[in-house]
Motif scaffolding. Structure first.
Motif, PDB file in Angstrom:
ATOM      1  N   PRO A 130      -4.620  -6.000   0.541  1.00  0.00           N
ATOM      2  CA  PRO A 130      -4.855  -5.795  -0.892  1.00  0.00           C
ATOM      3  C   PRO A 130      -5.432  -4.407  -1.162  1.00  0.00           C
ATOM      4  CG  PRO A 130      -6.509  -7.282   0.037  1.00  0.00           C
ATOM      5  CD  PRO A 130      -5.517  -7.025   1.121  1.00  0.00           C
ATOM      6  N   LEU A 131      -4.931  -3.769  -2.218  1.00  0.00           N
ATOM      7  CA  LEU A 131      -5.354  -2.419  -2.593  1.00  0.00           C
ATOM      8  C   LEU A 131      -5.885  -2.443  -4.021  1.00  0.00           C
ATOM      9  CD1 LEU A 131      -2.202  -0.550  -1.230  1.00  0.00           C
ATOM     10  CD2 LEU A 131      -4.466  -0.629  -0.147  1.00  0.00           C
ATOM     11  N   PRO A 132      -7.004  -1.778  -4.289  1.00  0.00           N
ATOM     12  CA  PRO A 132      -7.587  -1.851  -5.633  1.00  0.00           C
ATOM     13  C   PRO A 132      -6.827  -1.003  -6.641  1.00  0.00           C
ATOM     14  CG  PRO A 132      -8.893  -0.402  -4.238  1.00  0.00           C
ATOM     15  CD  PRO A 132      -7.861  -1.032  -3.344  1.00  0.00           C
ATOM     16  N   PRO A 133      -6.780  -1.413  -7.914  1.00  0.00           N
ATOM     17  CA  PRO A 133      -6.166  -0.595  -8.955  1.00  0.00           C
ATOM     18  C   PRO A 133      -6.778   0.808  -8.972  1.00  0.00           C
ATOM     19  CG  PRO A 133      -6.739  -2.765  -9.817  1.00  0.00           C
ATOM     20  CD  PRO A 133      -7.347  -2.673  -8.453  1.00  0.00           C
ATOM     21  N   MET A 190      -4.288   3.935   0.847  1.00  0.00           N
ATOM     22  CA  MET A 190      -3.157   3.268   1.497  1.00  0.00           C
ATOM     23  C   MET A 190      -3.126   3.574   2.985  1.00  0.00           C
ATOM     24  SD  MET A 190       0.081   4.100   2.827  1.00  0.00           S
ATOM     25  CE  MET A 190       0.834   5.445   1.914  1.00  0.00           C
ATOM     26  N   ARG A 191      -3.317   4.816   3.359  1.00  0.00           N
ATOM     27  CA  ARG A 191      -3.294   5.190   4.775  1.00  0.00           C
ATOM     28  C   ARG A 191      -4.381   4.465   5.558  1.00  0.00           C
ATOM     29  NH1 ARG A 191      -0.812   9.074   2.019  1.00  0.00           N
ATOM     30  NH2 ARG A 191       0.504  10.658   3.039  1.00  0.00           N
ATOM     31  N   ASP A 232       3.692   9.814  -0.130  1.00  0.00           N
ATOM     32  CA  ASP A 232       3.130   8.605   0.473  1.00  0.00           C
ATOM     33  C   ASP A 232       4.230   7.714   1.047  1.00  0.00           C
ATOM     34  OD1 ASP A 232       0.420   9.225  -0.190  1.00  0.00           O
ATOM     35  OD2 ASP A 232       0.848   8.653  -2.257  1.00  0.00           O
ATOM     36  N   TYR A 233       5.345   7.603   0.339  1.00  0.00           N
ATOM     37  CA  TYR A 233       6.471   6.827   0.877  1.00  0.00           C
ATOM     38  C   TYR A 233       7.048   7.503   2.114  1.00  0.00           C
ATOM     39  CZ  TYR A 233       6.236   4.098  -3.400  1.00  0.00           C
ATOM     40  OH  TYR A 233       5.799   3.282  -4.421  1.00  0.00           O
ATOM     41  N   THR A 234       7.096   8.832   2.095  1.00  0.00           N
ATOM     42  CA  THR A 234       7.568   9.556   3.275  1.00  0.00           C
ATOM     43  C   THR A 234       6.669   9.269   4.470  1.00  0.00           C
ATOM     44  OG1 THR A 234       8.557  11.323   1.957  1.00  0.00           O
ATOM     45  CG2 THR A 234       8.000  11.847   4.241  1.00  0.00           C
TER      46      THR A 234
END
Length: 297
Positions: A202-205, A212-213, A254-256
């Motif tokens: 889970p990641l906060p708003p 994320m990393r 970030d997707y990369t």
């Protein structure tokens, strides 16, 4: 070369005007991927036997009969069908399973451009724009040929359907990151599966790439230790800072980064489109993701 599995039927699934899961999403991704020169394959129609890997026949029959002859029909609070939705959903599942077969036969990786998405569909419940659990079905299909499969879902909404469908599957490691709190309200770290094979992140708003990393560091270590024979990605791009349905602040880089980390841990990859509702961000993020797959192929 990275394979692109898709079919025009993806655009026959129509939702009401203003619905975020719209036909234009396909064109946005197609346009963004065009410069990459992917090798195209036609997504086949899935046989119902594939659907039965995750869904009971009564549910399959209910979805099939819910397709309207004209217009759109609401089958859940935010899930709709139109003429062509049944075939579009079968193409999504068929494309994902065909991509699995191609990668297990020697192609390095594949991207499946399909809609409707699938990761919210539970065993006998359509929801969240989804009719069938495409990625979960593909994972169970892969287990006919290999011993261990990993599924990583980085869509901003929790893959509650995939979790439900893989809850008892000991040979699939399911790692999923999601904004929390956010619809559908599941995805707490305490939800671990029947065999402790599910890992929720889970990641906060308001959080972005740095958080994320950090969240993915233990997940990547667990993925390495699991050593899957195949990795399937639920590639949702709605964690992007421009997306209208959530409040995470990822950007293309970030997707990369995340895609590269995943590919370094498992060279055989099938990626399947899930969410992403700002068309420009969707296209740019999908292109960043697939460009890494191209690098690996």
């Amino acid at each position: 070369m990275t394979l692109l599995f898709t079919h025009p039927d993806a655009s026959r699934h129509r939702t009401p005007p203003g619905h975020p899961e719209q036909v234009a999403r396909v064109a946005a991704v197609e346009t963004a991927l065009a410069p990459l020169g992917l090798t195209r394959r036609e997504s086949p129609l899935a046989e119902e036997s594939l659907l039965r890997l995750c869904h009971p026949q009564a549910y399959i029959d209910r979805i099939k009969s819910a397709e309207p002859a004209s217009g759109t029909a609401q089958i859940d609070a935010d899930t709709w069908m139109s003429p062509g939705s049944w075939d579009a959903a079968l193409r999504a599942v068929g494309g994902a399973c065909a991509a699995v077969d191609a990668v297990l036969s020697g192609h390095p990786n594949a991207f499946v451009l399909a809609r409707p998405p699938g990761h919210h569909a539970e065993t006998a419940t359509p929801m969240g724009f989804c009719l069938f659990g495409t990625v979960a079905i593909a994972a169970k299909h892969a287990l006919k040929s290999v011993a261990k499969v990993a599924v990583v879902d980085f869509d901003v909404h929790h893959g509650n359907g995939t979790q439900d469908l893989l809850w008892n599957e000991n040979n699939v490691l399911f790692i999923t990151s999601q904004q929390m709190p956010l619809w559908p309200g599941t995805g707490d770290a305490s939800e671990k599966g029947a065999h402790d094979q599910i890992m929720n992140l889970p990641l906060p708003p308001g959080s972005g790439g740095t958080q994320m990393r950090a969240a993915y560091a233990p997940a990547l270590a667990r993925l390495r230790a699991f050593a899957p024979d195949l990795l399937i990605i639920s590639a949702g791009f709605d964690a992007h800072e421009a997306d209208p349905l959530a409040q995470l602040n990822w950007v293309e880089e970030d997707y990369t980064w995340l895609t590269r980390q995943l590919c370094d841990l498992c060279p055989r990859v099938v990626s399947v489109l899930e969410g992403g509702y700002d068309l420009d961000a969707l296209g740019a993020s999908a292109a960043a993701h697939v460009a890494v797959l191209q690098e690996q192929s």
